[in-house]
Design a protein around this motif. Structure first.
Motif, PDB file in Angstrom:
ATOM      1  N   PRO A  39       0.822  -1.215   0.000  1.00  0.00           N
ATOM      2  CA  PRO A  39       0.000   0.000   0.000  1.00  0.00           C
ATOM      3  C   PRO A  39       0.853   1.262   0.000  1.00  0.00           C
ATOM      4  O   PRO A  39       2.033   1.219   0.333  1.00  0.00           O
ATOM      5  CB  PRO A  39      -0.807  -0.116   1.289  1.00  0.00           C
ATOM      6  N   SER A  40       0.235   2.332  -0.363  1.00  0.00           N
ATOM      7  CA  SER A  40       0.929   3.620  -0.409  1.00  0.00           C
ATOM      8  C   SER A  40       1.490   3.972   0.969  1.00  0.00           C
ATOM      9  O   SER A  40       0.825   3.806   1.983  1.00  0.00           O
ATOM     10  CB  SER A  40      -0.055   4.700  -0.874  1.00  0.00           C
ATOM     11  N   HIS A 201       1.867  -1.444  -8.645  1.00  0.00           N
ATOM     12  CA  HIS A 201       0.563  -1.637  -7.994  1.00  0.00           C
ATOM     13  C   HIS A 201      -0.285  -2.601  -8.812  1.00  0.00           C
ATOM     14  O   HIS A 201      -1.432  -2.859  -8.486  1.00  0.00           O
ATOM     15  CB  HIS A 201      -0.164  -0.292  -7.867  1.00  0.00           C
ATOM     16  N   ASP A 202       0.323  -3.082  -9.910  1.00  0.00           N
ATOM     17  CA  ASP A 202      -0.417  -3.917 -10.861  1.00  0.00           C
ATOM     18  C   ASP A 202      -0.134  -5.392 -10.581  1.00  0.00           C
ATOM     19  O   ASP A 202       0.966  -5.891 -10.815  1.00  0.00           O
ATOM     20  CB  ASP A 202       0.026  -3.522 -12.276  1.00  0.00           C
ATOM     21  N   GLU A 203      -1.144  -6.056 -10.090  1.00  0.00           N
ATOM     22  CA  GLU A 203      -1.016  -7.474  -9.696  1.00  0.00           C
ATOM     23  C   GLU A 203      -0.597  -8.339 -10.883  1.00  0.00           C
ATOM     24  O   GLU A 203       0.268  -9.204 -10.768  1.00  0.00           O
ATOM     25  CB  GLU A 203      -2.362  -7.941  -9.142  1.00  0.00           C
ATOM     26  N   GLN A 204      -1.161  -8.025 -12.058  1.00  0.00           N
ATOM     27  CA  GLN A 204      -0.874  -8.812 -13.260  1.00  0.00           C
ATOM     28  C   GLN A 204       0.592  -8.728 -13.655  1.00  0.00           C
ATOM     29  O   GLN A 204       1.227  -9.725 -13.978  1.00  0.00           O
ATOM     30  CB  GLN A 204      -1.726  -8.297 -14.420  1.00  0.00           C
ATOM     31  N   GLN A 205       1.085  -7.481 -13.589  1.00  0.00           N
ATOM     32  CA  GLN A 205       2.501  -7.281 -13.924  1.00  0.00           C
ATOM     33  C   GLN A 205       3.373  -8.031 -12.937  1.00  0.00           C
ATOM     34  O   GLN A 205       4.348  -8.685 -13.317  1.00  0.00           O
ATOM     35  CB  GLN A 205       2.852  -5.794 -13.881  1.00  0.00           C
ATOM     36  N   ALA A 206       3.013  -7.926 -11.679  1.00  0.00           N
ATOM     37  CA  ALA A 206       3.810  -8.565 -10.636  1.00  0.00           C
ATOM     38  C   ALA A 206       3.887 -10.070 -10.853  1.00  0.00           C
ATOM     39  O   ALA A 206       4.927 -10.689 -10.611  1.00  0.00           O
ATOM     40  CB  ALA A 206       3.226  -8.254  -9.269  1.00  0.00           C
ATOM     41  N   GLN A 207       2.813 -10.635 -11.357  1.00  0.00           N
ATOM     42  CA  GLN A 207       2.792 -12.083 -11.582  1.00  0.00           C
ATOM     43  C   GLN A 207       3.818 -12.506 -12.634  1.00  0.00           C
ATOM     44  O   GLN A 207       4.272 -13.645 -12.635  1.00  0.00           O
ATOM     45  CB  GLN A 207       1.390 -12.534 -12.021  1.00  0.00           C
ATOM     46  N   LYS A 208       4.130 -11.585 -13.535  1.00  0.00           N
ATOM     47  CA  LYS A 208       5.050 -11.936 -14.620  1.00  0.00           C
ATOM     48  C   LYS A 208       6.491 -12.004 -14.156  1.00  0.00           C
ATOM     49  O   LYS A 208       7.359 -12.493 -14.869  1.00  0.00           O
ATOM     50  CB  LYS A 208       4.960 -10.895 -15.751  1.00  0.00           C
ATOM     51  N   THR A 209       6.789 -11.442 -12.977  1.00  0.00           N
ATOM     52  CA  THR A 209       8.168 -11.440 -12.494  1.00  0.00           C
ATOM     53  C   THR A 209       8.460 -12.734 -11.742  1.00  0.00           C
ATOM     54  O   THR A 209       7.549 -13.498 -11.421  1.00  0.00           O
ATOM     55  CB  THR A 209       8.432 -10.245 -11.575  1.00  0.00           C
ATOM     56  N   GLU A 210       9.720 -12.929 -11.464  1.00  0.00           N
ATOM     57  CA  GLU A 210      10.101 -14.197 -10.852  1.00  0.00           C
ATOM     58  C   GLU A 210       9.736 -14.275  -9.385  1.00  0.00           C
ATOM     59  O   GLU A 210       9.505 -15.347  -8.842  1.00  0.00           O
ATOM     60  CB  GLU A 210      11.630 -14.381 -10.974  1.00  0.00           C
ATOM     61  N   ARG A 211       9.754 -13.133  -8.753  1.00  0.00           N
ATOM     62  CA  ARG A 211       9.544 -13.137  -7.307  1.00  0.00           C
ATOM     63  C   ARG A 211       8.759 -11.906  -6.930  1.00  0.00           C
ATOM     64  O   ARG A 211       8.963 -10.826  -7.492  1.00  0.00           O
ATOM     65  CB  ARG A 211      10.900 -13.108  -6.597  1.00  0.00           C
ATOM     66  N   LEU A 212       7.860 -12.050  -6.034  1.00  0.00           N
ATOM     67  CA  LEU A 212       7.028 -10.937  -5.588  1.00  0.00           C
ATOM     68  C   LEU A 212       7.242 -10.733  -4.096  1.00  0.00           C
ATOM     69  O   LEU A 212       7.126 -11.674  -3.303  1.00  0.00           O
ATOM     70  CB  LEU A 212       5.563 -11.247  -5.891  1.00  0.00           C
ATOM     71  N   ILE A 213       7.580  -9.500  -3.746  1.00  0.00           N
ATOM     72  CA  ILE A 213       7.772  -9.179  -2.333  1.00  0.00           C
ATOM     73  C   ILE A 213       6.663  -8.231  -1.928  1.00  0.00           C
ATOM     74  O   ILE A 213       6.407  -7.237  -2.610  1.00  0.00           O
ATOM     75  CB  ILE A 213       9.140  -8.513  -2.100  1.00  0.00           C
ATOM     76  N   ARG A 214       6.017  -8.544  -0.838  1.00  0.00           N
ATOM     77  CA  ARG A 214       4.950  -7.662  -0.367  1.00  0.00           C
ATOM     78  C   ARG A 214       5.396  -6.928   0.879  1.00  0.00           C
ATOM     79  O   ARG A 214       6.032  -7.489   1.767  1.00  0.00           O
ATOM     80  CB  ARG A 214       3.683  -8.472  -0.063  1.00  0.00           C
ATOM     81  N   PHE A 215       5.057  -5.665   0.902  1.00  0.00           N
ATOM     82  CA  PHE A 215       5.416  -4.831   2.036  1.00  0.00           C
ATOM     83  C   PHE A 215       4.170  -4.337   2.733  1.00  0.00           C
ATOM     84  O   PHE A 215       3.142  -4.102   2.115  1.00  0.00           O
ATOM     85  CB  PHE A 215       6.239  -3.617   1.556  1.00  0.00           C
ATOM     86  N   PHE A 216       4.297  -4.195   4.037  1.00  0.00           N
ATOM     87  CA  PHE A 216       3.228  -3.538   4.773  1.00  0.00           C
ATOM     88  C   PHE A 216       3.856  -2.794   5.944  1.00  0.00           C
ATOM     89  O   PHE A 216       4.572  -3.393   6.752  1.00  0.00           O
ATOM     90  CB  PHE A 216       2.194  -4.558   5.268  1.00  0.00           C
ATOM     91  N   ASP A 217       3.640  -1.496   5.964  1.00  0.00           N
ATOM     92  CA  ASP A 217       4.120  -0.684   7.083  1.00  0.00           C
ATOM     93  C   ASP A 217       5.614  -0.847   7.364  1.00  0.00           C
ATOM     94  O   ASP A 217       6.029  -1.000   8.508  1.00  0.00           O
ATOM     95  CB  ASP A 217       3.332  -1.060   8.343  1.00  0.00           C
ATOM     96  N   GLY A 218       6.386  -0.843   6.339  1.00  0.00           N
ATOM     97  CA  GLY A 218       7.833  -0.861   6.518  1.00  0.00           C
ATOM     98  C   GLY A 218       8.418  -2.238   6.707  1.00  0.00           C
ATOM     99  O   GLY A 218       9.623  -2.390   6.897  1.00  0.00           O
TER     100      GLY A 218
END
Ligand SMILES: Nc1ncnc2c1ncn2[C@@H]1O[C@H](COP(=O)(O)OP(=O)(O)OP(=O)(O)O)[C@@H](O)[C@H]1O
Ligand SMILES: [Mg+2]
Lengths: 222, 395
Positions: A39-40, A201-218
């Protein structure tokens, strides 16, 4: 390639203390394509600017190619930023008084041994890749937001860096254009082995990458 | 990199216009003042061409004495002065004595048959003894002496500036110079003679002989007296009383040439000093202006500087860029200024040597470059300290 150990970033203002990054442990391997989501205000841009050697963490150790970044002198850092890293800023940061071509040439200007002719050629090639070869003599104020974003991407490409750090590179592009930029990045990753960290912020784009890291509050949550 | 700076300045020409104008104007003023100073300094360094130490000027005022008697009285005065211990030589002179500011100009010309070339010059009427009083430097021929008594033509000694104009590539000795319905004949050539003073330009001049038989008084009221080294107020007083004793109703005024020179220098140098002071204030003003503008520019361009840092510019590269930019801006201003300055030697309006202008151009250019570079030092240091992450977030 990039190793983050217990990285912290605390912004101190008069009234409050903002913890933008809280003990982040992360490894970006050579040749990886990683996307970062969250999130922002969760600290994505902060993370990127630390990885891009633009900012120093308040705590923790950042290593680049196995060597702690803290041990580099200012001059060496400048050299690394120039040689190794291509940064695509969330708000483009183009120089308004320079033409599109001159803007894209900028990183090469600070690179020793690259002549004017080669600079020009590489800048043209980079602009070609983002579909802006017809706009080289324009000035940033004469471009749309999406076009500016593409100039910013071209500028990062012109230096042919090992690592591209892209902060929402498709944020201002329509889906077709966004798709093209995504393909461009995927191509760089596949053919040139470029390491890429992309905030999106684009879930679809993120899926195309090898690894997805999610952040929340630092903090990294996934 | 230089090309990049030029591109940047060119694209920002609107913003840099005032700065360029300011530098242009500062240059023009520096050039004009510089030319004046260089011109003065070059003249100052040229030898005067005579020896003024221990020479006193004695101005005689015959008061109410009838005209016919004046020359005879003057002769007596001269005899008496010569006999005083402490006085070495005495000579009559026209009133255009060294450092007096008086001049007696006329054209010196070749005869029609020889081409009629001419030059305007100062005419100094002097006696034979002037050789010992002022010791002008003789280059060729001889000084006036008894041999000239027999001459039917007016003997004349020209200075080297006159020779260059009238007799280039030939010997002037024995040549005729028409003077009204009379003729003058050159007997010698003297070196540069700058009786007009230390800051005057070497100009054409001629010495005309006053023969001992010449009984005119009107244009020879002035005596120049060479005294012994160490002669002072006592001798001056003695001379005054002797003159009074001989000439009833006469009065005199005695001034050492060294004093006359100092007074003249003060008169000429004072406005020059004032000019320099005004110029210095102006330059300080320009420097403060430049400094302010540069400082403000750095604040306005923090994002750009942060970006450059992010793209790999070292702190030193940023400093170099800020200094480089102002030097490029200066170059634009200087180019305009030099264009204007070049008109002076090209048009030759003031008749001053080209080397004076060239030296002034060089000095003014160097000063402007130094000034702008110095003004840019602190702002460039500030710029180098801009942190990329901080600056890029500010937008
Ligand atoms: N200079 C600063 N001073 C104080 N707080 C700051 C500063 N810069 C960032 N922050 C704070 O740090 C946190 C993380 O900011 P960051 O820009 O990294 O977020 P982000 O994840 O990139 O958000 P977005 O998706 O909107 O770009 C935010 O809460 C922000 O308010
Ligand atoms: Mg962000």
């Amino acid at each position: 390639m990039l190793q983050l150990t217990d990285i912290e970033k605390v912004y101190q203002t008069k009234t409050i203390e903002t913890v933008a990054l809280n003990r982040v442990n992360l490894t970006i391997n050579k040749g990886e394509f990683v996307s970062v989501m969250g999130p922002s205000g969760c600290g994505k841009s902060t993370l990127l600017s630390i990885m891009g050697l633009l900012d120093e963490p308040s705590g923790g150790i950042l290593e680049l190619d196995g060597r702690p970044v803290k041990s580099y002198s200012d001059k060496e850092l400048a050299h690394l930023r120039n040689q190794k890293i291509g940064f695509v800023f969330q708000s483009y940061h183009l120089i308004n008084d320079l033409s599109v071509l001159d803007n894209v040439e900028l990183p090469l200007l600070y690179r020793a041994g690259v002549g004017g002719k080669e600079r020009r050629q590489r800048a043209h090639a980079a602009l070609d890749k983002v579909g802006l070869s017809a706009r080289t003599t324009h000035f940033p104020s004469q471009l749309s937001g999406g076009q500016r974003q593409r100039v910013a991407i071209a500028r990062a490409l012109a230096g042919r860096p090992e690592i591209i750090l892209a902060d929402e590179p498709t944020g201002n592009l329509d889906s077709v254009m966004g798709e093209e930029i995504m393909d461009l990045l995927l191509g760089l990753h596949r053919h040139d082995g470029t390491t890429i960290v992309m905030v999106t912020h684009d879930e679809q784009q993120a899926q195309k990458t090898e690894r997805l890291i999610r952040f929340f509050d630092g903090s990294q949550v996934a | 990199m230089l090309r990049h700076l030029f591109t940047l300045i060119w694209n920002r020409k609107r913003a840099n216009f005032l700065l360029i104008t300011e530098i242009f104007l500062a240059f023009v003023i520096l050039f004009v003042v510089g030319s004046t100073l260089v011109y003065s300094q070059q003249n100052y360094r040229t030898p005067l061409g005579f020896d003024y130490e221990q020479v006193w000027q004695v101005d005689l005022d015959p008061g109410m004495q009838p005209r016919a008697q004046r020359a005879a009285t003057q002769r007596q005065v001269i005899q008496r002065l010569k006999s005083l211990p402490g006085v070495r030589f005495v000579a009559r002179s026209s009133s255009n004595t060294p450092f007096s500011g008086n001049s007696n100009r006329s054209d010196l010309r070749r005869t029609k048959e020889s081409g009629g070339a001419y030059v305007n010059g100062n005419f100094y009427y002097v006696e034979d003894a002037m050789r010992d009083v002022l010791a002008p430097h003789l280059i060729e021929g001889r000084w006036f002496d008894k041999r000239d008594d027999a001459s039917t033509r007016q003997p004349v000694i020209i200075t080297q500036e006159t020779r260059e104009k009238l007799f280039p590539g030939e010997s002037p000795l024995g040549k005729i110079i028409p003077n009204g319905d009379q003729e003058m004949q050159v007997v010698g050539v003297a070196g540069t003679y700058r009786a007009s003073g230390d800051l005057s330009e070497p100009r054409a001049a001629a010495f005309l002989r006053v023969s001992p038989q010449d009984t005119s008084f009107e244009h020879l009221e002035t005596l120049l007296v060479r005294v012994q080294p160490g002669a002072g107020a006592a001798l001056e007083k003695r001379m005054t009383t002797e003159i009074l004793a001989i000439g009833k109703g006469w009065s005199s005024n005695i001034t050492p040439l060294a004093e006359q020179r100092a007074a003249q220098l003060k008169l000429i140098v004072t406005p020059l000093v004032a000019l320099v002071v005004v110029c210095v204030f102006l330059i300080i003003n320009v420097a403060l202006g430049l400094f302010g503008v540069l400082w403000q520019t750095i604040n306005q361009r923090r994002t750009e500087i942060g970006l450059r840092r992010a793209l790999g510019a070292s702190a030193r590269a940023i400093s170099a860029q800020i200094v480089g930019e102002i030097l490029v801006v200066s170059t634009f201003g200087l180019a305009l200024g030099l264009l204007v300055a070049a008109q002076f030697p090209l048009l030759g309006v003031l008749g001053v040597k080209t080397s004076v202008y060239l030296t002034a151009m060089l000095l003014a250019t160097a000063l402007i470059y130094t000034l702008t570079a110095v003004c840019a030092l602190y702002p460039s240091w500030l710029a180098a300290g801009i942190h990329p992450a901080v600056a890029l977030r500010e937008e």
